[in-house]
Enzyme design. Structure first.
Site, PDB file in Angstrom:
ATOM      1  N   ASP A 395      -0.913  -5.388  -5.003  1.00  0.00           N
ATOM      2  CA  ASP A 395      -1.390  -5.859  -6.298  1.00  0.00           C
ATOM      3  C   ASP A 395      -1.691  -7.352  -6.155  1.00  0.00           C
ATOM      4  OD1 ASP A 395      -1.817  -5.979  -9.142  1.00  0.00           O
ATOM      5  OD2 ASP A 395       0.168  -6.896  -9.304  1.00  0.00           O
ATOM      6  N   ASP A 592       4.475  -5.397  -8.620  1.00  0.00           N
ATOM      7  CA  ASP A 592       5.602  -5.926  -9.379  1.00  0.00           C
ATOM      8  C   ASP A 592       5.572  -5.611 -10.869  1.00  0.00           C
ATOM      9  OD1 ASP A 592       3.494  -7.661 -10.169  1.00  0.00           O
ATOM     10  OD2 ASP A 592       4.983  -9.171 -10.716  1.00  0.00           O
ATOM     11  N   ASP A 596       1.453  -1.358 -12.012  1.00  0.00           N
ATOM     12  CA  ASP A 596       1.583  -0.864 -10.638  1.00  0.00           C
ATOM     13  C   ASP A 596       2.402   0.419 -10.547  1.00  0.00           C
ATOM     14  OD1 ASP A 596       0.274  -3.234  -9.794  1.00  0.00           O
ATOM     15  OD2 ASP A 596       2.176  -4.302  -9.914  1.00  0.00           O
TER      16      ASP A 596
END
Length: 770
Positions: A395, A592, A596
């Site tokens: 990410d 995080d 996600d």
């Protein structure tokens, strides 16, 4: 009893079970403990010979559990919290006397009656063996004790007393040797499970209380040199905290008012007052201990295969041994004693302990090493999968970048002075990293958000947020939120896009009301981590919901280290890309945040950011980084691959050793004592081989940091404006401008620079500098 009272009476107790040899005894322990009234859950950790029992103290006590285990001669005792019990510093009296008599029997070459001392050694040493074998038979368990009892009895029958004595002595001494050999690995994991102190000092009264009695929003006093007992926020004072036990980072972290602090970390200097934000059982270190315990019980695919093989291996070899003894005797062949010896060798080789230990002991050491490096792996199965990963996706916001946004431009498209107030009020209810930047921007312009005035708040992952305030329908987010708002054309800001900033949009109903841009930067060490992964043959990709220009700018900052970049993705789009990559190879995802979670769950391995990551990401991820250092990802991969090699080495050693002993017997040298020695020696060899994982190897990317250029590390005072003597000064640095803990210098796996020694009350007794 009320449900709440019942839950309160549940206690997690730890027992050292010295009679636990391998996973074949796990079923025996389950059969003994699970039927007992008041026992809710039983977990067995074979490498450390530990049994963990969740039980109702009102119905069954620790002493009753110990008695139940000792009825079958498992040599159990209660482990006090925070201690790793190793009461048997010396071999048992049976082993000592047996060994002494066996040694004296060698004098038979000088005086023949001494040969009977070997039989005496058998009589003395066989006592615990008979007791354990009887207990096994009573529970319908066919284990190593019965196999060795048959082998010793067979040798006595053949009048080979010295061999029988050797068998009994080796079996008695092996348990003690294996316990001592695994001491280091067990001590490492035990320290992780008891990291937080059990008492806390109330700031208002100075009274010392049990941490279980401390409520949320209680003010605690934390002096220099003591451990922080419960997670909280600093409300007074400042200090530096050693978070190595939690995150794996070697150097202190500065804390001041409003800083978050975590239980189990050490206040190195200063005096702080902490307001607790959670209960003791719900703090980060408690969750970490729970994950570590659960990980130890999680079997890998290889271990399940080995256990299944061992289930059929032992009966098959016992049948073969019976045939080798019975058929020649029935046929009355010459030299039948040779066949008996061969049968005994094969019978001893039926013990699968070394083969069964080959996988869990390596996995245990790997989990211990990972935990001490700031990596929480939820089970050996995930380490095994990580070792085969060929693609890793990242990410952007909060993972590759710091996630610390600042508003670089806020441009209203309507003439309404309340716009910033509306936006900041909505954002104050959001957990996205961008939200904090907008709230801070509003306060910097004397606008105080009022989240209580927001109605019907909704969060649309990958798009933005919605809420009603002052009768207005307000949408804030990326371009996709405009579609949800019903706007046919989203406004653009060409100049900000070119700078690589993240662009946000504001809509009142379907009407564009404003546009803003936020800047962010990449984390330190991301480029090195990506380059190291590339050297390991792993492809990397970025998956982000941000605009294409912001994604390209992050790639530019990384010098093009990422092999592919995908932008403007919804959570389901990330999961779709993961599925495409999985068609080619095993794939991992590092993230995080809330966006996600679907990708982390879809990937073969989900790696989530720990302390900084959202709670949902931590629940979804298979591996948790306890710090924000992405360089721990290649460390995890390297450890996983090394663990896989160790497991295969252990299996190879276990099989080859048994095959060699049987081959030697077939070749005309059926030595039963050699078969026993090979079995015991192989178990020890596997433990020592697996313990090499605790040493680790340094990460290549970390060697390139300023620490690698240092030729001398010592304690000195006065460095970078800091006068405390605790700072580490790196002298003769050839390529770095930094000199102390104020710069982020990552720890290598084999260089634990600062290691606090904590006493039982949680006080810092010494700092070891290695």
């Amino acid at each position: 009893m009320a449900a709440g009272d019942s839950a309160k009476d549940l206690e997690r107790s730890y027992f050292d079970v010295l009679g636990l040899c391998c996973s074949s005894e796990v079923q025996l322990i389950d059969r003994i403990l699970k039927p007992l009234e008041g026992v809710h859950h039983v977990s067995v950790i074979v490498p450390t010979r530990t049994v963990i029992v969740l039980h109702d103290v009102a119905l069954i006590s620790q002493l009753q559990i110990v008695k139940a285990l000792n009825r079958v001669r498992l040599e159990a005792n209660v482990r006090m919290k925070g201690e790793q019990s190793y009461q048997n510093k010396w071999p048992s009296p049976f082993a000592v006397v047996c060994g002494l008599l066996l040694l004296l029997s060698f004098f038979k070459y000088l005086y023949s009656p001494f040969q009977w001392l070997a039989l005496g050694a058998v009589v003395v040493g066989i006592i615990p063996l008979v007791l354990k074998a009887t207990a096994s038979l009573r529970n319908l368990e066919f284990d190593i004790n019965i196999l060795m009892l048959i082998a010793a009895g067979g040798s006595v029958f053949l009048k080979d007393y010295w061999e029988a004595g050797t068998i009994v002595f080796l079996l008695n001494i092996s348990e003690w040797l294996e316990t001592r050999a695994s001491h280091k690995a067990a001590a490492v994991m035990s320290s992780l499970l008891s990291i937080a102190p059990q008492t806390a000092v109330l700031a208002d009264t100075g009274e010392e209380v049990n941490t279980k009695e401390v409520m949320v929003n209680t003010r605690l006093a934390v002096k220099a040199g003591t451990m922080i007992p419960i997670d909280g926020v600093v409300v007074d004072g400042n200090c530096e905290v050693d978070e190595k036990a939690l995150t794996g980072e070697s150097f202190p972290v500065s804390k001041q008012v409003d800083s978050n602090v975590w239980a189990g970390t050490v206040n190195l200097n200063g005096y702080i007052t902490v307001k607790t934000t959670t209960l003791a059982e719900a703090c980060v270190v408690a969750k970490m201990a729970k994950l570590v315990e659960e990980a130890q019980s999680n079997k890998s695919k290889t271990q399940r295969y080995v256990d299944k093989f061992a289930k059929y291996y032992t009966p098959a070899v016992c049948v073969a041994a019976a045939c080798l003894a019975g058929i020649p005797a029935a046929l009355r062949v010459q030299d039948v004693e040779k066949w008996y010896h061969l049968a005994l060798v094969v019978l001893v080789s039926a013990c699968p302990c070394a083969l069964i230990l080959s996988t869990p002991v390596a996995a245990f050491c790997a989990l211990s090493k990972a935990a001490t490096s700031g990596l929480l792996v939820k089970g050996a199965e995930y380490l095994e999968t990580l070792s085969t990963v060929k693609s890793i996706c990242f990410d952007k916001t909060g993972t590759i970048t710091k996630g610390e946004f600042s508003v670089s431009n806020f441009h209203p498209l309507i003439n309404n002075h309340k716009l910033l107030y509306w936006v900041s009020s909505l954002e104050s209810k959001s957990s996205h990293p961008m939200a904090a930047a907008l709230v801070d921007y509003a306060r910097a312009h004397s606008v105080e958000p009022q989240p209580d005035n927001v109605e019907e708040f909704k969060d649309f992952p990958g798009e933005g947020i919605f809420g009603k305030i002052d009768g207005q329908d307000v949408y804030v987010g990326n371009q996709k939120i405009g579609i949800r708002a019903g706007c046919s054309q989203v406004p653009t800001n060409e100049s900000e896009n070119n700078e690589g900033n993240s662009i946000g949009y504001i809509f009142l109903g379907s009407t564009p009301a404003g546009i803003f841009s936020l800047s962010d930067s990449c984390r330190i060490g991301v480029k090195e981590a990506l380059e190291e992964l590339k050297l390991m043959g792993i492809r990397t990709a970025m998956l982000t919901g941000d605009c294409q220009d912001a994604a390209d700018y992050a790639q530019y900052q990384l010098g093009g280290a990422l092999e592919s970049v995908h932008a403007q993705l919804l959570p389901q789009d990330k999961a779709k890309i993961i599925k495409e990559l999985q068609k080619e190879s095993k794939t991992a995802m590092v993230g995080d945040g809330l966006n996600d979670a679907p990708a982390l769950a879809t990937a073969d391995i989900g790696i989530s950011m720990g302390v900084s990551g959202s709670a949902l990401a931590n629940e979804t991820g298979h591996i948790i980084l306890m710090s924000n250092d992405i360089r721990k990802v290649p460390i995890a991969v390297r450890l996983a691959r090394k663990t896989r090699r160790k497991i295969f080495e252990n299996i190879f050693i276990a099989i080859v050793t048994k095959a060699a002993v049987i081959a030697l017997a077939i070749a005309g040298h059926p030595l039963v004592w050699a078969a026993v020695l090979a079995d015991v020696g192989t178990c020890l060899l596997l433990i020592f081989n697996s313990m090499l994982l605790l040493q680790g190897t340094p990460s290549k990317s970390m060697k390139t940091q300023c620490l690698s250029a240092a030729t001398k590390v010592q304690k000195q005072g006065g460095c970078c404006g800091q006068d405390e003597p605790k700072h580490l000064v790196v002298q003769e640095a050839k390529e770095s401008n930094s000199c102390c803990a104020r710069d982020v210098i990552p720890e290598t796996e084999d260089n634990e620079l600062v290691h606090p020694l904590i006493d039982k009350k949680g006080y810092l007794s010494e700092i070891v500098i290695k």
